[in-house]
Design a protein around this motif. Structure first.
Motif, PDB file in Angstrom:
ATOM      1  N   THR A  71      68.636  22.041  50.256  1.00 42.52           N
ATOM      2  CA  THR A  71      69.084  20.653  50.066  1.00 42.52           C
ATOM      3  C   THR A  71      69.179  19.879  51.379  1.00 42.52           C
ATOM      4  O   THR A  71      69.243  18.656  51.354  1.00 42.52           O
ATOM      5  N   ARG A  72      69.162  20.570  52.513  1.00 42.42           N
ATOM      6  CA  ARG A  72      69.232  19.874  53.803  1.00 42.42           C
ATOM      7  C   ARG A  72      67.959  19.076  54.101  1.00 42.42           C
ATOM      8  O   ARG A  72      67.977  18.205  54.961  1.00 42.42           O
ATOM      9  N   ARG A  73      66.876  19.395  53.411  1.00 37.78           N
ATOM     10  CA  ARG A  73      65.625  18.661  53.638  1.00 37.78           C
ATOM     11  C   ARG A  73      65.735  17.205  53.216  1.00 37.78           C
ATOM     12  O   ARG A  73      65.019  16.355  53.730  1.00 37.78           O
ATOM     13  N   GLY A  74      66.607  16.896  52.289  1.00 37.54           N
ATOM     14  CA  GLY A  74      66.736  15.529  51.793  1.00 37.54           C
ATOM     15  C   GLY A  74      67.688  14.669  52.587  1.00 37.54           C
ATOM     16  O   GLY A  74      67.904  13.508  52.245  1.00 37.54           O
ATOM     17  N   THR A  75      68.254  15.182  53.670  1.00 38.61           N
ATOM     18  CA  THR A  75      69.249  14.428  54.438  1.00 38.61           C
ATOM     19  C   THR A  75      68.584  13.436  55.385  1.00 38.61           C
ATOM     20  O   THR A  75      67.419  13.611  55.769  1.00 38.61           O
ATOM     21  N   PRO A  76      69.311  12.404  55.783  1.00 40.68           N
ATOM     22  CA  PRO A  76      68.765  11.443  56.738  1.00 40.68           C
ATOM     23  C   PRO A  76      68.434  12.059  58.101  1.00 40.68           C
ATOM     24  O   PRO A  76      67.464  11.668  58.751  1.00 40.68           O
TER      25      PRO A  76
END
Length: 112
Positions: A64-69
């Motif tokens: 889920t860290r791939r979707g962070t700014p």
């Protein structure tokens, strides 16, 4: 038994896509595709040929860290760093998708 002659573009001699000199690209297009799960940044020349690309996944972010700014900012910086060395000064930015990385990628592009 005779030795096989290697092809010029074979993987064994490592000459796939290598050039003697890098292309000088004064102007290009930066495509940012921001989904909820990942952000992909592709840099092309004016004709649409890909010069460089990066994504949050290739920068080492997993899950889920791939979707962070922050992941989008890192991906944009990675893609642009290689193109800046080739001499690109001007770029048009195309943003696509609803993801969180839209604004962060644009901010990273403006800084570099």
């Amino acid at each position: 038994m005779a030795k096989p002659i290697p092809k010029i573009g074979s993987r064994k001699n490592g000459r796939i896509g290598s050039r003697k000199h890098l292309r000088k690209i004064p102007k290009g297009v930066i495509h940012v595709q921001a989904s909820f799960n990942n952000t992909i940044v592709t840099v092309t020349d004016v004709r649409g040929r890909v010069i460089s690309w990066s994504s949050a996944g290739t920068c080492g972010f997993k899950g889920t860290r791939r979707g962070t700014p922050f992941a989008a900012q890192t991906a944009a910086g990675n893609a642009i760093r290689t193109v800046a060395d080739q001499g690109m000064q001007r770029a048009e930015v195309m943003i696509k998708g609803p993801g969180l990385g839209r604004d962060a990628a644009l901010r990273a592009i403006r800084r570099s």
